[in-house]
Scaffold this motif. Sequence first.
Motif, PDB file in Angstrom:
ATOM      1  N   ARG A  29       3.694   1.376  -5.342  1.00 33.11           N
ATOM      2  CA  ARG A  29       3.535   2.819  -5.522  1.00 33.11           C
ATOM      3  C   ARG A  29       3.340   3.392  -4.017  1.00 33.11           C
ATOM      4  O   ARG A  29       2.296   2.816  -3.610  1.00 33.11           O
ATOM      5  N   VAL A  30       4.241   4.443  -3.688  1.00 31.25           N
ATOM      6  CA  VAL A  30       3.946   4.954  -2.292  1.00 31.25           C
ATOM      7  C   VAL A  30       4.015   6.519  -2.575  1.00 31.25           C
ATOM      8  O   VAL A  30       5.037   6.804  -2.965  1.00 31.25           O
ATOM      9  N   GLU A  31       2.894   7.006  -2.335  1.00 32.35           N
ATOM     10  CA  GLU A  31       2.931   8.646  -2.576  1.00 32.35           C
ATOM     11  C   GLU A  31       3.829   9.224  -1.514  1.00 32.35           C
ATOM     12  O   GLU A  31       4.000   8.748  -0.314  1.00 32.35           O
ATOM     13  N   PRO A  32       4.568  10.636  -1.914  1.00 34.75           N
ATOM     14  CA  PRO A  32       5.245  11.311  -0.853  1.00 34.75           C
ATOM     15  C   PRO A  32       4.295  11.553   0.404  1.00 34.75           C
ATOM     16  O   PRO A  32       4.996  11.413   1.525  1.00 34.75           O
ATOM     17  N   ASN A  33       3.199  11.966   0.321  1.00 35.71           N
ATOM     18  CA  ASN A  33       2.302  12.151   1.406  1.00 35.71           C
ATOM     19  C   ASN A  33       2.163  11.207   2.320  1.00 35.71           C
ATOM     20  O   ASN A  33       2.252  11.281   3.651  1.00 35.71           O
TER      21      ASN A  33
ATOM     22  N   ALA B 233       9.929  -0.579   8.782  1.00 34.10           N
ATOM     23  CA  ALA B 233       8.862  -1.763   8.944  1.00 34.10           C
ATOM     24  C   ALA B 233       7.564  -1.409   8.585  1.00 34.10           C
ATOM     25  O   ALA B 233       6.844  -2.130   7.826  1.00 34.10           O
ATOM     26  N   LEU B 234       7.021  -0.185   9.026  1.00 34.75           N
ATOM     27  CA  LEU B 234       5.825   0.232   8.440  1.00 34.75           C
ATOM     28  C   LEU B 234       5.740   0.350   6.832  1.00 34.75           C
ATOM     29  O   LEU B 234       4.648  -0.060   6.505  1.00 34.75           O
ATOM     30  N   LEU B 235       6.741   0.856   6.391  1.00 35.62           N
ATOM     31  CA  LEU B 235       6.547   1.108   5.034  1.00 35.62           C
ATOM     32  C   LEU B 235       6.698  -0.153   4.442  1.00 35.62           C
ATOM     33  O   LEU B 235       5.705  -0.504   3.319  1.00 35.62           O
ATOM     34  N   ASN B 236       7.589  -1.187   4.474  1.00 35.21           N
ATOM     35  CA  ASN B 236       7.575  -2.379   3.815  1.00 35.21           C
ATOM     36  C   ASN B 236       6.421  -3.299   4.123  1.00 35.21           C
ATOM     37  O   ASN B 236       6.049  -3.906   3.468  1.00 35.21           O
TER      38      ASN B 236
ATOM     39  N   ALA C  46       3.303  -1.945   4.804  1.00 31.54           N
ATOM     40  CA  ALA C  46       2.362  -1.650   4.018  1.00 31.54           C
ATOM     41  C   ALA C  46       2.403  -2.023   2.661  1.00 31.54           C
ATOM     42  O   ALA C  46       1.209  -2.007   1.922  1.00 31.54           O
ATOM     43  N   LYS C  47       3.435  -2.147   1.973  1.00 32.40           N
ATOM     44  CA  LYS C  47       3.588  -2.381   0.575  1.00 32.40           C
ATOM     45  C   LYS C  47       3.231  -3.744   0.486  1.00 32.40           C
ATOM     46  O   LYS C  47       2.393  -3.915  -0.518  1.00 32.40           O
ATOM     47  N   ALA C  48       3.681  -4.784   1.213  1.00 30.02           N
ATOM     48  CA  ALA C  48       3.084  -6.125   1.361  1.00 30.02           C
ATOM     49  C   ALA C  48       1.486  -6.264   1.583  1.00 30.02           C
ATOM     50  O   ALA C  48       0.849  -7.060   0.770  1.00 30.02           O
ATOM     51  N   LEU C  49       1.072  -5.619   2.460  1.00 29.41           N
ATOM     52  CA  LEU C  49      -0.519  -5.646   2.815  1.00 29.41           C
ATOM     53  C   LEU C  49      -1.103  -5.173   1.643  1.00 29.41           C
ATOM     54  O   LEU C  49      -2.323  -5.490   1.279  1.00 29.41           O
ATOM     55  N   ALA C  50      -0.917  -3.986   0.929  1.00 29.05           N
ATOM     56  CA  ALA C  50      -1.559  -3.379  -0.108  1.00 29.05           C
ATOM     57  C   ALA C  50      -1.600  -4.666  -1.062  1.00 29.05           C
ATOM     58  O   ALA C  50      -2.610  -4.836  -1.653  1.00 29.05           O
ATOM     59  N   ALA C  51      -0.363  -5.207  -1.481  1.00 25.49           N
ATOM     60  CA  ALA C  51      -0.554  -6.221  -2.522  1.00 25.49           C
ATOM     61  C   ALA C  51      -1.334  -7.351  -2.149  1.00 25.49           C
ATOM     62  O   ALA C  51      -2.072  -8.252  -2.823  1.00 25.49           O
ATOM     63  N   LEU C  52      -1.488  -7.891  -0.802  1.00 23.68           N
ATOM     64  CA  LEU C  52      -2.214  -8.990  -0.498  1.00 23.68           C
ATOM     65  C   LEU C  52      -3.703  -8.527  -0.670  1.00 23.68           C
ATOM     66  O   LEU C  52      -4.429  -9.679  -0.902  1.00 23.68           O
TER      67      LEU C  52
ATOM     68  N   VAL D 255      -0.158   1.864  -1.812  1.00 25.39           N
ATOM     69  CA  VAL D 255      -0.609   1.949  -0.574  1.00 25.39           C
ATOM     70  C   VAL D 255      -1.394   3.183  -0.269  1.00 25.39           C
ATOM     71  O   VAL D 255      -1.139   4.305  -0.602  1.00 25.39           O
ATOM     72  N   THR D 256      -2.248   2.880   0.823  1.00 25.68           N
ATOM     73  CA  THR D 256      -3.272   3.588   1.224  1.00 25.68           C
ATOM     74  C   THR D 256      -2.902   4.199   2.731  1.00 25.68           C
ATOM     75  O   THR D 256      -2.263   3.312   3.423  1.00 25.68           O
ATOM     76  N   PRO D 257      -3.643   5.220   3.381  1.00 26.89           N
ATOM     77  CA  PRO D 257      -3.578   5.542   4.749  1.00 26.89           C
ATOM     78  C   PRO D 257      -3.932   4.321   5.549  1.00 26.89           C
ATOM     79  O   PRO D 257      -3.420   4.283   6.667  1.00 26.89           O
ATOM     80  N   GLU D 258      -5.048   3.805   5.008  1.00 27.17           N
ATOM     81  CA  GLU D 258      -5.525   2.668   6.082  1.00 27.17           C
ATOM     82  C   GLU D 258      -4.693   1.516   5.978  1.00 27.17           C
ATOM     83  O   GLU D 258      -4.716   0.752   7.059  1.00 27.17           O
ATOM     84  N   ASP D 259      -3.697   1.250   5.167  1.00 30.52           N
ATOM     85  CA  ASP D 259      -2.799   0.016   5.333  1.00 30.52           C
ATOM     86  C   ASP D 259      -1.859   0.388   6.323  1.00 30.52           C
ATOM     87  O   ASP D 259      -1.533  -0.625   7.191  1.00 30.52           O
ATOM     88  N   VAL D 260      -1.459   1.633   6.523  1.00 28.12           N
ATOM     89  CA  VAL D 260      -0.415   2.123   7.580  1.00 28.12           C
ATOM     90  C   VAL D 260      -1.172   2.100   8.870  1.00 28.12           C
ATOM     91  O   VAL D 260      -0.563   1.699   9.901  1.00 28.12           O
ATOM     92  N   GLN D 261      -2.255   2.556   8.921  1.00 31.76           N
ATOM     93  CA  GLN D 261      -3.170   2.428  10.496  1.00 31.76           C
ATOM     94  C   GLN D 261      -3.391   1.008  10.828  1.00 31.76           C
ATOM     95  O   GLN D 261      -3.317   1.019  11.978  1.00 31.76           O
TER      96      GLN D 261
END
Length: 304
Positions: free
Chosen positions: A209-213, A242-245, A247-253, A259-265
């Motif tokens: 799940r990835v929120e629009p924000n 790349a950042l989106l994909n 972040a989705k993988a990192l959140a699952a790990l 996905v949270t903003p921390e994953d992206v950062q």
Amino acid sequence: MRQEIGKIIVGQTELLELLLTAVLADGHVLLEGVPGVAKTLMAKLLARTLEVPFSRIQFTPDLMPSDVLGTSVYRQNKSDFEFRPGPIFASVVLIDEINRAPAKTQSALFEVMEERTVTQDGTSYPMAEPFLVLATQNPVEQEGTYRLPEAQLDRFLFKLHVGYPTLAEEVQILSGHHAGLGSTNLEAVQPILSAADLHALRQQIRQQRVEPNILEYIAKLVGQTRAHKSLYLGASPRASLALLNGAKALAALRGRDFVTPEDVQFLAPSVLRHRIMLTPEREMEGSTPDDVVKQIMQQIEVPR
């Protein structure tokens, strides 16, 4: 997989997490570091934990594209040409010292890294899934190296820096070596995931799940690299994907289905450092791409 690799590699926990993220996100990885910090060993061990075909290509200044992709061989008995696949036809390909080969050989990787096919004599040969390129390189200022073309760097999901171990970790490495564990016995590492397992996990990650924000946050981060006064070249939309994909993988790990903003950062430096170019003035001042990425992250409001 972490446990298996941890039998031989001491420390490097963050690097390992990023490597596993790339495997799950179906992306290639460029490992950069000085000689002797186990870049090649790390890539070999990761390949061993996957139950898939593995090949290693040592890049040298005289390597030709056909040495990587394969070549057509004339068969006299049938009076035709037969394509003999090169070492790139494997599921995990370790390219050692990728920046030692000239531009002609580098360009051979463009199609296969992005489109997962090799075109030879008008025929396209698809790669088997999974297809993962793990490349190692020494920093460019070392003798006998070439700069990689920007178009090729952009095809790597992450560029990871492999640093020196801490004092405690180095003592642990020495103790293990002294106790007779220094031969780096790769047989100790067992395969964990088959190609089918990995395919199933990747399908699962696509459902994250990835929120629009969060999507807007990614777009703003990458968009800011194109307008930043310290940068001569900003990141392309491929960086946003790349950042989106990633972040989705990192959140699952990390055990989440969102996905949270921390994953992206956490991933932003690894995704952007090889896709942006500093202006000559900034480079002379001693700035690094990571400094600029950090600056951009401080300027943009974090979604809640």
